[in-house]
Design an enzyme around this catalytic site. Structure first.
Site, PDB file in Angstrom:
ATOM      1  N   SER A  43       1.017  -1.166  -0.092  1.00 60.85           N
ATOM      2  CA  SER A  43       0.106   0.168  -0.111  1.00 60.85           C
ATOM      3  C   SER A  43       0.789   1.180  -0.038  1.00 60.85           C
ATOM      4  CB  SER A  43      -0.951  -0.186   1.266  1.00 60.85           C
ATOM      5  OG  SER A  43      -0.198   0.292   2.418  1.00 60.85           O
ATOM      6  N   HIS A 161      -3.611  -5.634   2.331  1.00 61.31           N
ATOM      7  CA  HIS A 161      -2.688  -6.833   2.931  1.00 61.31           C
ATOM      8  C   HIS A 161      -3.209  -8.046   2.908  1.00 61.31           C
ATOM      9  CE1 HIS A 161       0.353  -3.756   4.902  1.00 61.31           C
ATOM     10  NE2 HIS A 161       0.289  -3.473   3.809  1.00 61.31           N
ATOM     11  N   GLN A 169      -6.326  -1.385   7.515  1.00 63.61           N
ATOM     12  CA  GLN A 169      -5.152  -2.053   7.069  1.00 63.61           C
ATOM     13  C   GLN A 169      -4.679  -2.871   8.262  1.00 63.61           C
ATOM     14  OE1 GLN A 169      -2.064  -0.924   3.901  1.00 63.61           O
ATOM     15  NE2 GLN A 169      -1.116  -0.795   5.761  1.00 63.61           N
ATOM     16  N   GLU A 170      -4.204  -2.189   9.431  1.00 59.01           N
ATOM     17  CA  GLU A 170      -3.633  -3.124  10.372  1.00 59.01           C
ATOM     18  C   GLU A 170      -4.041  -2.795  12.059  1.00 59.01           C
ATOM     19  OE1 GLU A 170       0.563  -1.815  10.034  1.00 59.01           O
ATOM     20  OE2 GLU A 170       0.482  -2.510   7.956  1.00 59.01           O
ATOM     21  N   GLU A 211       1.796  -9.716   6.163  1.00 55.46           N
ATOM     22  CA  GLU A 211       2.645  -9.376   7.202  1.00 55.46           C
ATOM     23  C   GLU A 211       2.790 -10.505   8.265  1.00 55.46           C
ATOM     24  OE1 GLU A 211       1.457  -5.599   8.510  1.00 55.46           O
ATOM     25  OE2 GLU A 211       2.477  -4.525   6.948  1.00 55.46           O
ATOM     26  N   ASP A 249      -3.059   1.019  12.005  1.00 59.70           N
ATOM     27  CA  ASP A 249      -2.664   1.718  10.855  1.00 59.70           C
ATOM     28  C   ASP A 249      -3.767   1.576   9.901  1.00 59.70           C
ATOM     29  OD1 ASP A 249      -1.732   2.789   8.586  1.00 59.70           O
ATOM     30  OD2 ASP A 249      -0.088   1.318   8.198  1.00 59.70           O
ATOM     31  N   GLU A 293      -1.900   5.510  12.935  1.00 63.22           N
ATOM     32  CA  GLU A 293      -1.177   5.875  11.824  1.00 63.22           C
ATOM     33  C   GLU A 293      -1.893   6.137  10.726  1.00 63.22           C
ATOM     34  OE1 GLU A 293       1.694   2.645  11.121  1.00 63.22           O
ATOM     35  OE2 GLU A 293       1.858   3.349   9.046  1.00 63.22           O
ATOM     36  N   ASP A 320       2.359   8.331   7.826  1.00 57.86           N
ATOM     37  CA  ASP A 320       3.315   7.205   7.076  1.00 57.86           C
ATOM     38  C   ASP A 320       3.232   7.801   5.779  1.00 57.86           C
ATOM     39  OD1 ASP A 320       4.175   5.085   5.676  1.00 57.86           O
ATOM     40  OD2 ASP A 320       2.645   3.726   6.263  1.00 57.86           O
ATOM     41  N   LYS A 345      10.382   4.688   7.071  1.00 64.47           N
ATOM     42  CA  LYS A 345      10.705   3.453   6.304  1.00 64.47           C
ATOM     43  C   LYS A 345      11.793   4.002   5.171  1.00 64.47           C
ATOM     44  CE  LYS A 345       5.863   1.915   5.830  1.00 64.47           C
ATOM     45  NZ  LYS A 345       4.988   2.083   4.957  1.00 64.47           N
ATOM     46  N   HIS A 373       8.735  -2.033   8.989  1.00 65.66           N
ATOM     47  CA  HIS A 373       9.090  -2.929   7.818  1.00 65.66           C
ATOM     48  C   HIS A 373       7.930  -2.406   6.821  1.00 65.66           C
ATOM     49  CE1 HIS A 373       5.164  -5.798   8.915  1.00 65.66           C
ATOM     50  NE2 HIS A 373       4.892  -3.987   8.942  1.00 65.66           N
ATOM     51  N   ARG A 374       8.125  -3.382   5.528  1.00 68.23           N
ATOM     52  CA  ARG A 374       6.805  -3.051   4.395  1.00 68.23           C
ATOM     53  C   ARG A 374       6.075  -4.192   4.438  1.00 68.23           C
ATOM     54  NH1 ARG A 374       7.368   1.801   1.829  1.00 68.23           N
ATOM     55  NH2 ARG A 374       5.174   1.134   1.464  1.00 68.23           N
ATOM     56  N   LYS A 397       7.868  -1.561  14.037  1.00 67.32           N
ATOM     57  CA  LYS A 397       6.463  -2.107  13.648  1.00 67.32           C
ATOM     58  C   LYS A 397       6.820  -2.982  12.528  1.00 67.32           C
ATOM     59  CE  LYS A 397       3.351  -0.654  10.087  1.00 67.32           C
ATOM     60  NZ  LYS A 397       2.322   0.378   9.835  1.00 67.32           N
TER      61      LYS A 397
HETATM   62  P1  PGA Z   1       3.162  -0.996   2.855  1.00 67.03           P
HETATM   63  O1  PGA Z   1       2.104  -0.695   4.265  1.00 67.03           O
HETATM   64  O2  PGA Z   1       4.353  -1.350   3.439  1.00 67.03           O
HETATM   65  O3  PGA Z   1       2.211  -2.242   2.345  1.00 67.03           O
HETATM   66  O4  PGA Z   1       2.881   0.004   2.300  1.00 67.03           O
HETATM   67  C1  PGA Z   1       2.714  -0.668   5.476  1.00 67.03           C
HETATM   68  C2  PGA Z   1       2.047   0.464   6.289  1.00 67.03           C
HETATM   69  O5  PGA Z   1       1.244   1.138   5.551  1.00 67.03           O
HETATM   70  O6  PGA Z   1       2.761   0.878   7.283  1.00 67.03           O
HETATM   71 ZN    ZN Z   2       1.122   2.703   7.097  1.00 67.27          ZN
END
Ligand code: PGA
Ligand code: ZN
Length: 421
Positions: A43, A161, A169-170, A211, A249, A293, A320, A345, A373-374, A397
């Site tokens: 993403s 994901h 997403q998370e 992940e 997130d 996030e 992010d 990142k 991480h990604r 993370k």
């Molecule tokens: P991505 O997502 O590494 O798939 O872009 C991780 C995040 O949004 O933190």
């Molecule tokens: Zn993110």
């Protein structure tokens, strides 16, 4: 002392999604070898540095790395021969000069990053220092002591994901009460272990997403994971809000529509920015959420300061996709008081120096740091842990299972032992 670069070679390796990525080997005159590989996001934010791929549909569905390999081995490499790996900033300035555009479309963020990181690793080995100490020395990072970053473990994932899970997403487990490096990892991982039973008891599948977090397909709402995660915390013997907390997130850019509304399909709701903020505020009241996030989209600059004003005293409001580890976007976010924390990142920007510059700018302005991480193609490289340790980041993370993720927690625990933290 100088550690001159003698040779630079890249190769195509596989990332965790089977899609190739780039690994680079830097050799120094003194015989030292440094190797680094780079990940990419699923993403990925719209303003990130670009990952250069082949675009040849006959190989790896267009995602081959041969162009990138060639660029590193034939273009970037020869240009850095003789440069001093101990002078990371000069090396990175040179790499940036090859394509100063913010998104590195021409040179490829992956190409310059792999050289930057492999060289840093070679330099650390040449000096006989652990990588985090070398990074701290190279950038004159002025923290007197080491404070070990706390794990932020993704335990439920959806969005891009996973197929057919939550829109957000998370959902992550983080540490509120510090028990020391190893015990912090243990606490968060135990919640992941207990969560499996909680989800199963609800009749959900416990397959995992990119992940390594659970991605229950039948989950009924975007709120429901919060209930199950708190239950798992209790089952594991930890008090939500005291021992452990929940971080989220949502990666809101992914469900923010053209007209700026947020589409929570699983809840059958379309929310304005203000309604989205109220949605989070309500969840923060009712659950042990301590960090959000990318709660809003990467272009929603008007709403971010509103969210930070409303919630920033109480929780971590982290950028992010909004900030993409880029000092200009970060400065804008600081000026607008849009965030109180930033996700870091390295591959969003392109060199180690630029990554550290973003960290230093954030810390100079009192922002908290999470190194991440990604979600898409990860590799077994653990450099982000050393970066987080060097910077005294508040958190790292990383996902909870799959080799490319756990190798990073294992590195964190090794650093904990070494530093006695
Ligand atoms: P991505 O997502 O590494 O798939 O872009 C991780 C995040 O949004 O933190
Ligand atoms: Zn993110």
């Amino acid at each position: 002392m100088k550690a001159a670069i003698k040779d630079v070679r890249a190769r195509e390796i596989l990332s965790t999604s089977a899609q190739p990525t780039l690994e680079t080997v830097v050799k120094l005159e003194d015989g030292t070898v440094g190797v680094a590989s780079v990940p990419y996001g699923t993403s990925a934010g719209k303003y990130e540095a670009v990952t250069l791929v082949d675009g040849d549909p006959k190989r790896y569905k267009g995602k081959g790395m041969l162009k990138a390999v060639n660029k590193v081995s034939k273009v970037i490499g020869p240009g850095v021969i003789g440069m001093d790996a101990l002078d990371q900033q000069a090396l990175d300035e040179h790499l940036v000069s090859l394509d100063p555009s913010p998104q590195r479309e021409e040179i490829g963020g992956n190409c310059i990053l792999s050289v930057s990181l492999a060289s840093a690793r070679a330099a650390a080995i040449s000096k006989g220092l652990p990588l985090y100490r070398h990074i701290r020395e190279s950038f004159d990072i002025k923290h007197s002591e080491y404070v070990l970053p706390r794990p932020m473990v993704v335990v439920i994932e959806g969005g891009r994901h996973a197929d057919n899970s939550t829109d957000l997403q998370e959902y992550l487990v983080g540490i509120i009460k510090d028990r020391g490096g190893r015990e912090n990892v243990r606490a968060a991982m135990e919640v992941y272990m207990y969560l499996k039973g909680v989800l199963k008891a609800q009749g959900y599948n416990t397959n995992v997403g990119t992940e390594g977090a659970y991605a229950p397909t039948a989950i009924k709402s975007n709120e429901e994971p919060l209930i199950h995660i708190e239950q798992a915390m209790k089952d594991a013997g930890y008090a939500p809000g005291e021992d452990l907390g929940i971080a989220m997130d949502p990666a809101a850019s992914e469900f923010c529509e053209e007209d700026g509304t947020y589409n929570l399909a699983r809840d059958g709701k379309k929310l304005s920015s203000d309604e989205m903020i109220s949605y989070y505020a309500d969840l923060v009241e009712r659950y042990s959420i301590y960090s959000i996030e990318d709660g809003l989209g990467e272009d929603d600059w008007k709403a971010w300061p509103v969210m930070n004003e409303k919630m920033g005293q109480r929780i971590v409001v982290m950028g992010d996709d909004l900030t993409v580890t880029n000092v200009e976007r970060l400065q804008k976010a600081i000026d607008l008081k849009a965030i109180n924390a930033i996700l870091i990142k390295p591959n969003q920007v392109g060199t180690l120096s630029e990554t550290v510059a973003a960290i230093q700018l954030a810390q100079a302005n009192g922002l908290k740091i999470t190194v991440s991480h990604r979600g898409g193609g990860e590799t077994t490289d653990t450099l982000i842990i050393d970066l987080a340790v060097a910077a005294n980041a508040q958190s790292v993370k990383v996902g909870p299972s799959r080799g490319e993720r756990v190798v990073k927690y294992n590195r964190l625990m090794e650093r904990a032992d070494e530093l006695g933290l």
